[in-house]
Design a protein around this motif. Structure first.
Motif, mmCIF file in Angstrom:
data_model
loop_
_atom_site.group_PDB
_atom_site.id
_atom_site.type_symbol
_atom_site.label_atom_id
_atom_site.label_comp_id
_atom_site.label_asym_id
_atom_site.label_seq_id
_atom_site.Cartn_x
_atom_site.Cartn_y
_atom_site.Cartn_z
ATOM 1 N N THR A 291 0.839 -1.195 0.000
ATOM 2 C CA THR A 291 0.000 0.000 0.000
ATOM 3 C C THR A 291 0.878 1.251 0.000
ATOM 4 O OG1 THR A 291 -1.591 -1.208 1.350
ATOM 5 C CG2 THR A 291 -1.898 1.164 1.169
ATOM 6 N N PRO A 292 0.607 2.221 -0.876
ATOM 7 C CA PRO A 292 1.369 3.483 -0.854
ATOM 8 C C PRO A 292 1.190 4.186 0.488
ATOM 9 C CG PRO A 292 0.100 3.291 -2.875
ATOM 10 C CD PRO A 292 -0.351 2.186 -1.987
ATOM 11 N N LEU A 293 2.195 4.952 0.874
ATOM 12 C CA LEU A 293 2.171 5.647 2.159
ATOM 13 C C LEU A 293 1.006 6.625 2.238
ATOM 14 C CD1 LEU A 293 3.663 6.069 4.845
ATOM 15 C CD2 LEU A 293 4.988 7.883 3.718
ATOM 16 N N HIS A 294 0.723 7.318 1.140
ATOM 17 C CA HIS A 294 -0.350 8.318 1.134
ATOM 18 C C HIS A 294 -1.173 8.148 -0.135
ATOM 19 C CE1 HIS A 294 -2.619 11.945 1.509
ATOM 20 N NE2 HIS A 294 -1.964 12.580 0.539
ATOM 21 N N ILE A 295 -2.431 7.744 0.016
ATOM 22 C CA ILE A 295 -3.319 7.541 -1.137
ATOM 23 C C ILE A 295 -4.194 8.770 -1.298
ATOM 24 C CG2 ILE A 295 -5.162 6.123 -2.119
ATOM 25 C CD1 ILE A 295 -4.123 3.798 -0.433
ATOM 26 N N ALA A 296 -4.151 9.377 -2.472
ATOM 27 C CA ALA A 296 -4.978 10.552 -2.764
ATOM 28 C C ALA A 296 -5.383 10.505 -4.229
ATOM 29 C CB ALA A 296 -4.218 11.840 -2.475
ATOM 30 N N PRO A 297 -6.575 10.976 -4.553
ATOM 31 C CA PRO A 297 -7.004 10.994 -5.956
ATOM 32 C C PRO A 297 -6.334 12.121 -6.730
ATOM 33 C CG PRO A 297 -8.682 11.988 -4.571
ATOM 34 C CD PRO A 297 -7.610 11.480 -3.644
ATOM 35 N N VAL A 298 -6.631 12.218 -8.012
ATOM 36 C CA VAL A 298 -6.108 13.309 -8.837
ATOM 37 C C VAL A 298 -6.694 14.628 -8.333
ATOM 38 C CG1 VAL A 298 -5.689 14.010 -11.228
ATOM 39 C CG2 VAL A 298 -6.225 11.651 -10.718
ATOM 40 N N TRP A 299 -6.020 15.724 -8.615
ATOM 41 C CA TRP A 299 -6.342 17.020 -8.021
ATOM 42 C C TRP A 299 -7.795 17.426 -8.200
ATOM 43 C CZ3 TRP A 299 -8.346 21.063 -10.765
ATOM 44 C CH2 TRP A 299 -8.251 20.997 -12.152
ATOM 45 N N TYR A 300 -8.423 17.076 -9.332
ATOM 46 C CA TYR A 300 -9.786 17.565 -9.563
ATOM 47 C C TYR A 300 -10.820 16.843 -8.714
ATOM 48 C CZ TYR A 300 -8.771 14.034 -13.222
ATOM 49 O OH TYR A 300 -8.336 12.932 -13.923
#
Length: 461
Positions: A291-300
């Motif tokens: 699992t990536p350390l920080h999961i976030a969607p694309v900016w929009y």
């Protein structure tokens, strides 16, 4: 008369007798009268159409070499980037185009908010526009998984799992969306079908409906003056209007040229845009075990993702308390009359109870979805006697400014790690965002409004 004979006997005449090509061109271009006072903000409608065409064309070329298979998807993207002649350019046009699409659409919607383009008689134009925005979000979400990179995989895993928070149907719904118990090859194939076939068909249909509805009622303008109701010349044409073609078709070429310069500069010099357009984790193959350390969607997506994360169990207590206080305030002193004076407080009390009944994760999904769905009701939430921000009180403009800054902040917070201070800031920003719309029936009609001119103006504002 000679011209008429040539037209009826020539190629165009042959086509027109079988397909209304000339009449369509006249109705929507050469004889469609738009207000004379369009400004910079009116570039973004045509730019949105341009980016849609770019996305469709580049998408077709990408599909020619892409393999929707969990074993080969990432390698096929690398093959496009490294081996296909011009493949890197097509791929970057598509990935940059996705972000630029949302830049243009957000600015297009902001213009509608400034000038009241959702007000009567353009309610249906606005509703189609918000439906297009929702379809774009779905299209971007389904397409995000296709590169099968590390962030694509885990982003899809997190977002799909959110649907399981919906009471009663959530687990089955998330299972149907994935097509499996985890994000897998079945999910990739399903998302590919939605991204390439289903959503584009819906999107194109909505765009056509949006344009047809707009051309039926006519375009708004910075003054909010209805040119169809104004003076007309001896031919019945509005005096404050000019034909869209050639005036605005040529005018829009300036916007297109400027946009393409910026678009090309990003593609050639910074297609990742510091990780906002293309995340660095997406250049790593998907690994279900890491699992990536920080999961976030694309900016929009980050403004709405931030609202989702802001809805914690403690925050639902705050919202429930606010609902109870609002109910008491309406009962004590309100302009509501009749059954509404009782129904609205009762509804608020029910909401307060439900906020503590269902899990905070569910209310996070509601907040995220409600932040978009509330836009559908904007034509009825705004009670201002004028359309354009030009003629509203100064403090209205301050509220719009706060809303814009708040939206940018909540978007930035969605890209940051989850720490208490950022969570608190997200909660405050979420309240400001929702309050702007939910309280609009109260504040939008208050203040001293300027007199709207009878005809469009050209003076600086």
């Amino acid at each position: 008369m000679a011209e008429k004979i040539v037209e009826t006997t020539g190629l165009m005449g042959w086509i027109d007798r079988r397909f209304p090509l000339t009449s369509l061109f006249k109705d929507h271009m050469s004889e469609y009268y738009a207000p004379k006072n369009f400004n910079f903000w009116y570039f973004f409608g045509s730019l949105a159409l341009l980016v849609l065409v770019i996305q469709v064309v580049t998408g077709i070329f990408l599909v020619m070499n892409y393999k929707p298979d969990a074993r080969f998807a990432f390698e096929s993207v690398e093959y496009i980037m490294r081996e296909v002649p011009g493949g890197w350019f097509i791929r970057y046009m598509h990935s940059t185009g996705a972000s630029m699409f949302f830049v243009v659409v957000y600015l297009h919607m902001l213009r509608g908010l400034f000038y009241g383009s959702y007000r009567k008689p353009r309610e249906l134009v606005w509703i189609f526009g918000v439906a297009i925005f929702l379809s774009l979000m779905a299209e971007a979400f389904f397409g995000y998984l296709l590169p099968w990179g590390q962030m694509s995989y885990w982003g899809a895993q997190v977002i799909v799992n959110l649907f399981s928070a919906i009471p009663f149907i959530g687990p089955e719904l998330s299972l149907w969306i994935r097509g499996d118990y985890v994000v897998s090859d079945a999910t990739l194939n399903r998302f590919f079908a939605f991204h390439v076939i289903a959503i584009p068909l819906v999107l194109i249909g909505l765009v056509v409906a949006h344009i047809l509805a707009l051309h039926e009622v006519g375009s708004n303008n910075p003054d909010g003056v209805e040119i169809k109701q104004g003076p007309k010349d001896r031919y019945g044409r509005p005096c404050d209007g000019i034909p869209f073609h050639p005036y605005y078709s040529v005018h829009d070429m300036v916007g297109v040229a400027g946009f393409l310069i910026v678009f090309a500069a990003i593609i050639f010099f910074g297609p990742e845009m510091g990780g906002y357009f293309l995340e660095y984790n997406n250049f790593i193959p998907a690994d279900p075990l890491k699992t990536p350390l920080h999961i976030a969607p694309v900016w929009y997506f980050t403004p709405f993702y931030s609202m989702l994360r802001a809805t914690t169990s403690d925050f639902t207590w705050v919202l429930a308390g606010a609902s109870v206080l609002a109910a008491i305030g309406i009962l004590a002193k309100s302009n509501l009359r009749g059954i509404l004076r009782i129904a609205v407080p009762v509804l608020l009390i029910v909401i307060a109870v439900l906020l503590r009944t269902f899990d905070a994760k569910f209310w996070g999904v509601v907040a995220m979805g409600g932040a978009v769905v509330i836009l559908f009701f904007l034509p009825w939430l705004d009670r201002s006697p004028v359309k354009s921000i030009r003629y509203r009180p100064g403090w209205h403009k301050v509220l719009y400014g706060i809303f814009i800054v708040n939206f940018l902040i909540v978007g930035w917070l969605g890209t940051q790690p989850v720490i208490p201070v950022f969570t608190l800031m997200s909660q405050v920003c979420t309240i400001i965002y929702l309050a702007f719309f939910l309280l609009m029936p109260l504040w939008s009609s208050k203040g001293t409004f300027k007199q709207v001119p009878d005809r469009v103006t050209f003076r600086a504002h």
